[in-house]
Design a protein around this motif. Structure first.
Motif, PDB file in Angstrom:
ATOM      1  N   GLY A  70      45.165  47.237  56.876  1.00 54.92           N
ATOM      2  CA  GLY A  70      46.581  47.770  56.170  1.00 54.92           C
ATOM      3  C   GLY A  70      47.556  47.988  56.636  1.00 54.92           C
ATOM      4  N   ASP A 107      41.991  46.786  42.260  1.00 58.19           N
ATOM      5  CA  ASP A 107      42.705  46.858  43.580  1.00 58.19           C
ATOM      6  C   ASP A 107      44.257  46.147  43.499  1.00 58.19           C
ATOM      7  OD1 ASP A 107      43.500  44.930  45.826  1.00 58.19           O
ATOM      8  OD2 ASP A 107      42.163  43.200  45.604  1.00 58.19           O
ATOM      9  N   TRP A 156      48.029  45.972  43.323  1.00 67.28           N
ATOM     10  CA  TRP A 156      49.213  44.932  45.195  1.00 67.28           C
ATOM     11  C   TRP A 156      50.073  45.785  44.717  1.00 67.28           C
ATOM     12  CZ3 TRP A 156      54.025  43.168  44.436  1.00 67.28           C
ATOM     13  CH2 TRP A 156      54.271  42.547  45.027  1.00 67.28           C
ATOM     14  N   SER A 197      41.220  49.863  45.968  1.00 66.09           N
ATOM     15  CA  SER A 197      41.363  49.124  47.278  1.00 66.09           C
ATOM     16  C   SER A 197      42.888  48.660  47.466  1.00 66.09           C
ATOM     17  CB  SER A 197      40.495  47.740  47.657  1.00 66.09           C
ATOM     18  OG  SER A 197      41.158  47.083  47.709  1.00 66.09           O
TER      19      SER A 197
HETATM   20  C1  6R9 Z   1      51.231  50.010  49.668  1.00 64.92           C
HETATM   21  C2  6R9 Z   1      50.902  48.318  50.734  1.00 64.92           C
HETATM   22  C3  6R9 Z   1      52.650  45.623  51.542  1.00 64.92           C
HETATM   23  C4  6R9 Z   1      51.705  44.239  52.104  1.00 64.92           C
HETATM   24  C5  6R9 Z   1      52.107  43.693  51.093  1.00 64.92           C
HETATM   25  C6  6R9 Z   1      51.122  42.765  51.094  1.00 64.92           C
HETATM   26  C7  6R9 Z   1      50.298  43.998  51.829  1.00 64.92           C
HETATM   27  C8  6R9 Z   1      49.174  45.844  49.971  1.00 64.92           C
HETATM   28  C9  6R9 Z   1      47.367  44.034  48.640  1.00 64.92           C
HETATM   29  C10 6R9 Z   1      48.110  43.399  49.640  1.00 64.92           C
HETATM   30  C11 6R9 Z   1      46.424  42.140  48.751  1.00 64.92           C
HETATM   31  C12 6R9 Z   1      46.360  43.861  47.819  1.00 64.92           C
HETATM   32  N1  6R9 Z   1      49.038  44.473  50.609  1.00 64.92           N
HETATM   33  N2  6R9 Z   1      47.660  45.284  48.885  1.00 64.92           N
HETATM   34  N3  6R9 Z   1      47.557  42.022  49.354  1.00 64.92           N
HETATM   35  N4  6R9 Z   1      46.210  42.114  47.875  1.00 64.92           N
HETATM   36  N5  6R9 Z   1      45.905  44.733  46.936  1.00 64.92           N
HETATM   37  O1  6R9 Z   1      49.789  47.745  51.414  1.00 64.92           O
HETATM   38  O2  6R9 Z   1      52.263  48.505  51.443  1.00 64.92           O
HETATM   39  O3  6R9 Z   1      52.897  49.341  53.575  1.00 64.92           O
HETATM   40  O4  6R9 Z   1      54.530  47.877  52.367  1.00 64.92           O
HETATM   41  O5  6R9 Z   1      52.269  46.776  52.835  1.00 64.92           O
HETATM   42  O6  6R9 Z   1      50.224  45.070  51.697  1.00 64.92           O
HETATM   43  O7  6R9 Z   1      51.074  41.716  51.768  1.00 64.92           O
HETATM   44  O8  6R9 Z   1      53.164  42.630  50.974  1.00 64.92           O
HETATM   45  P1  6R9 Z   1      52.924  47.992  52.979  1.00 64.92           P
END
Ligand code: 6R9
Length: 689
Positions: free
Chosen positions: A566, A453, A455, A427
Motif C-alpha cells: 500500500g 474495497d 479505490w 480495504s
Molecule cells: C489511497 C491510496 C494510489 C494507488 C492507486 C492504485 C492503488 C489504491 C486501491 C488500489 C486497487 C484498491 N490502489 N486503492 N488498487 N484497489 N482498492 O492508496 O493512495 O498512496 O496515492 O496510492 O494505489 O494503484 O493509483 P496512494
C-alpha cells in the motif's frame, strides 16, 4: 456549460442494476462464498448484503444508490451544495457558482474550483461544530501505544484544547495563513493535533511519513520551505527505537546546504522511547513541545479561509524521480472526505472506527483525521506495528476498543481472536485478490460484515470507486461502482471511451469536490502528468476492467509506480537512489508480484567498471536506498546486470525486465528491436534461482 452528459454513462449504470430475480439466483453463490469456495469465474461471485445490514444502512438499496448517483451526476452543483450547506458550518456562503472546472488542456489551463468564495475552517468543522452539537464529552481519540497496556484518550473538548494550545504557540512564532509546516511525527496523538492546529490558523501542513529518510525529508523541506518543522525525539516501533530527531537534524543540515533554513524545530519529548537528556539539541532552533505548548491558552480564534485556500500538501511518488507535492484545498476536500467516510463505511454515531494507516499517507489524512472527525467519530490511533508483540495485536485492539469499523490494507494476519464488535470492513491501497477478500470476509468479518474495497488516490482526496455496504451486491476483489459525483471512464490507448465490458486506462471525466488542485509550485507538471495523456480527462495511472455487470476491477498501475504494502513508490526514485551509490553505474527497477506485500521491489543493477558483484555490494546498495528514501523502499532483490535491455534510442525495455523478474521467461516477447538482444540471455543466466 460544464455539465457532463450522462446518457452514455447510464447505459452502464442501467446495465449494472441486478434484476431482483438475478439477485435471488446469486444467493446460492453467496453460500459458496461463505463456505470459502470460489465459483468458476470471479466475475460471477456475488455477495449480497444481509437484509439486516441493508435495512439499517444509510443507502439501503441499489435503487436508492442509483437515485442519489443520478442526481449527483445530473446536477453536481445542487447535489454537493445541499450537502455542503446542511452538514457544515460556513462563515459565508460560496458565490453563485458552486463549482467551475476545465479538465481539457486544449481549452486553456486546467482549473478546478469548488465552493469558491465560501468562507469556512476545517478545524472548526471537526471540533467546535461537533462540540456545539453536544459531542464535547464524546471520545475523539483512543490512543494505543506500541506497548500493550499503555494507552490514552481525548474527548472532543480535550482535543480542542490541545489543538488551540498548539495553534496559539504556532501563531506566537509567526506561523500564519498560507505558511507551510512540515510535520515528521509518528502516530502519536500529537500528529492529528498538529494537523488540526495548522488547519485552525490557515497554515498548510505537509506531513512526511516518519519512515522517510533524512534525504527525502530534506527534499520536501527544500520544496515547500516551512518556517517550522514539528517532530519528536524518538519512537518505538515494535521492538525497535527510531531516533526521529537525529533524522530531522540531518535533514536540516541538508536543507541548509540548499539554502533553506528552518527557524524552529518543535520537538515532542516521547519519553517512552527516549528522554530529553540523551537527545541531541541545537540551542536557538530546537524547542521542547512540553516546555512551551501547554503554557498557551486553550482557546484560539479561528482563521476563516476561502474554500479554495490550501489545506495541506502531501508529497507522493510519480513516474519520474522528484516527488510531487499534491495540493488539496479547504472546502471541497472537507465536504468530500466527510461524505465519502459517512457513506462508504455506513457510519453511525455509535461506531468505533479504526483505520490502520499512518497519517503520513493520504489514507491517514482523509480517514484517520479529517473524514472521521468531521463526522464526530471516535477514532483509534495506533502507534505501533500490527504484528508486535505478536501477530494477534490487531485483533486485541479491535476487541479492546470494541471496534465496529476496521479499515486496513489487504495484508493477511494470523487470526485467533473474536471480532464480535465488527460491523464494516474496509480495504485500500492495492488490488485485493479474491482469496484474501474471501478470507477477510469469512474469517475476520465472521461472514457477516460487508467489505468496502475502496479505490482512490492521494490526488483524489477521497474514495472514488467503492462499495456502499448495504446498497450493492459485492464481488470479492472488485471496488464495484463510483461514489456520488464521480464519473469513471475506461479509455483505450487513443483515449477513446470504451463501452460495456472492457479493459483499459482508468480516467475520470468532470471534477469532484475532493480533487487536488495543482502540484505545488509546478502546475505545468500537474497538467502534463494527469490531463495531457488523455485530453479532456483526469488520468489516474491505473488500469481497470469493467465486467459484464458493470463492476470495476482495478488491474494495477500502468505507469512506473510500484505499490508495496500500500506504499506508493516510483521506480525512478529507487533508481536514482541506487545510482547515488558510487559503485552503481545504472539501475532499472520493476515491481514483481508478492504474496504478502502485493508487489515487491526488484532492481537490476550494473556496477561501474572494475567493480565485481559481491554480497557486500548488494548489502551496501540496499542500505543506500534505505538512507536515500526509507526502509520501506529497499529492494527485495538485486539482480546483477552486465547490461540492460534498451531500444536503439536508449529506452530501457521494462516490459522485458518485468518478465525476467517474475521468471516468465517464455513470455519475453519480441526482443529483436533491442540495441543488443544478447543482454537478455546474460540476464537470464544471472538469475540466481
Ligand atoms: C489511497 C491510496 C494510489 C494507488 C492507486 C492504485 C492503488 C489504491 C486501491 C488500489 C486497487 C484498491 N490502489 N486503492 N488498487 N484497489 N482498492 O492508496 O493512495 O498512496 O496515492 O496510492 O494505489 O494503484 O493509483 P496512494
Amino acid at each position: 456549460n460544464n455539465l457532463p452528459t450522462t446518457a452514455s454513462h447510464f447505459r452502464h449504470v442501467d446495465a449494472m442494476v441486478p434484476q431482483p430475480s438475478a439477485a435471488a439466483a446469486k444467493l446460492s453463490q453467496l453460500k459458496a462464498v461463505v463456505l470459502g469456495e470460489a465459483p468458476a469465474s470471479e466475475d460471477d461471485e456475488v455477495v449480497v448484503p444481509s437484509h439486516e445490514f441493508s435495512r439499517q444502512a444509510l443507502v439501503p438499496s441499489t435503487q436508492k444508490y442509483l437515485e442519489m448517483y443520478k442526481s449527483s451526476i445530473e446536477d453536481p452543483a445542487k447535489f454537493w451544495s445541499s450537502i455542503a450547506s446542511s452538514e457544515f458550518y460556513w462563515k459565508q456562503r460560496w458565490g453563485d457558482q458552486v463549482y467551475s472546472e476545465n479538465l481539457d488542456a486544449r481549452k486553456g489551463n486546467i482549473k478546478i474550483e469548488w465552493f469558491k468564495s465560501g468562507i469556512t475552517n476545517v478545524c472548526y468543522n471537526c471540533l467546535d461544530r461537533n462540540i456545539d452539537a453536544g459531542l464535547g464529552d464524546k471520545i475523539a481519540i483512543y490512543w494505543e501505544s506500541n506497548e500493550p497496556g499503555f494507552d490514552a484518550t481525548l474527548t472532543y473538548s480535550e482535543l480542542l484544547h490541545r489543538v488551540c494550545q498548539l495553534a496559539n504557540y504556532l501563531k506566537s512564532i509567526g506561523v500564519g495563513k498560507g505558511d507551510a509546516v512540515v510535520v515528521y511525527l509518528p502516530m502519536l496523538m500529537e500528529l492529528p493535533i498538529t494537523m488540526l492546529a495548522c488547519a485552525r490558523i490557515g497554515a498548510v501542513h505537509s506531513v512526511v511519513f516518519a519512515g522517510f529518510s533524512a534525504e527525502s525529508l530534506a527534499q520536501r523541506i527544500v520544496d515547500c520551505k516551512p518556517k517550522v518543522v514539528i517532530t519528536c525525539n524518538a519512537v518505538k516501533r515494535g521492538p525497535k527505537t527510531i531516533h526521529l530527531k537525529d533524522i530531522v537534524d540531518a535533514a536540516l543540515i541538508e536543507s541548509a546546504n540548499n539554502r533553506i533554513s528552518v527557524d524552529v524545530c518543535l520537538t515532542y519529548e516521547n519519553q517512552s522511547a527516549q528522554n530529553r537528556e540523551s537527545t541531541k539539541w541545537e540551542k536557538g532552533r530546537d524547542v521542547w513541545w512540553e516546555d512551551v505548548v501547554p503554557k498557551f491558552p486553550t482557546s484560539c480564534d479561528v482563521e476563516w479561509v476561502d474554500a479554495e485556500d490550501p489545506l495541506f500538501l502531501l508529497y507522493t511518488s510519480g513516474s519520474t524521480g522528484k516527488p510531487k507535492g499534491v495540493l488539496h484545498t479547504t472546502g471541497g476536500y472537507m465536504v468530500y472526505a466527510a461524505t465519502t467516510f459517512k457513506y462508504a463505511f455506513d457510519y453511525k454515531d455509535s461506531d468505533v472506527y479504526w483505520c490502520t494507516a499512518d497519517c503520513g499517507w493520504i489514507t491517514g489524512h482523509s480517514y484517520v483525521t479529517y473524514g472521521p472527525m468531521l463526522n464526530g467519530a471516535t477514532v483509534v490511533v495506533f502507534e505501533g506495528a500490527p504484528n508486535y508483540p505478536d501477530p494477534g495485536r490487531c485483533w486485541d485492539i479491535v476487541d479492546k476498543y470494541k471496534v465496529t469499523i476496521f479499515y486496513t490494507a489487504p495484508t493477511l494476519y494470523v487470526t485467533r481472536y473474536s471480532r464480535r464488535s465488527l460491523r464494516v470492513l474496509g480495504s485500500v491501497g492495492e488490488p485485493i485478490n479474491p482469496t484474501s477478500c474471501r478470507w477477510f470476509f469469512n474469517v475476520v468479518g465472521g461472514s457477516s460484515c460487508p467489505i468496502s474495497d475502496t479505490w482512490w488516490q492521494t490526488e483524489t482526496g477521497g474514495f472514488m470507486i467503492t462499495p456502499l455496504p448495504g446498497a450493492w451486491p459485492q464481488k470479492p476483489g472488485s471496488a464495484t461502482f463510483p461514489f456520488f459525483g464521480v464519473q469513471p471512464v475506461i479509455v483505450d490507448e487513443k483515449g477513446v471511451e470504451l463501452d460495456g465490458e472492457c479493459n483499459g486506462y482508468l480516467c475520470v471525466k468532470s471534477s469532484w469536490p475532493g480533487a487536488f488542485r495543482t502540484l505545488y509550485g509546478d502546475h505545468e507538471r500537474y497538467e502534463t502528468t494527469y490531463f495531457k495523456p488523455f485530453p479532456g480527462y483526469y488520468f489516474t495511472g491505473d488500469g481497470c476492467r469493467r465486467d459484464k455487470d458493470g463492476y470495476h476491477w482495478l488491474t494495477g498501475r500502468v505507469d512506473d509506480v510500484i505499490n508495496v504494502s500500500g506504499h506508493r513508490i516510483g521506480t525512478a526514485e529507487v533508481e536514482s537512489a541506487l545510482v547515488f551509490h558510487p559503485h552503481c553505474a545504472e539501475a532499472a527497477v520493476v515491481g514483481v508480484e508478492h504474496e504478502v506485500k502485493g508487489q515487491s521491489i526488484y532492481a537490476f543493477v550494473t556496477p561501474v567498471e572494475g567493480i565485481s558483484y559481491s554480497d557486500e555490494l548488494r548489502k551496501s546498495l540496499i542500505l543506500t536506498v534505505r538512507k536515500q528514501i526509507g526502509a520501506f523502499a529497499a529492494p527485495d532483490k538485486i539482480h546483477w546486470a552486465p547490461g540492460l535491455p534498451k531500444t536503439r534510442s536508449g529506452k530501457i525495455m521494462r516490459r522485458i525486465l518485468r518478465k525476467i523478474a517474475s521468471r516468465q521467461l517464455d513470455e519475453l516477447g519480441d526482443t529483436s528491436t533491442l540495441a543488443d538482444p544478447g543482454v537478455v540471455d546474460q540476464l537470464i543466466e544471472l538469475a540466481d534461482d
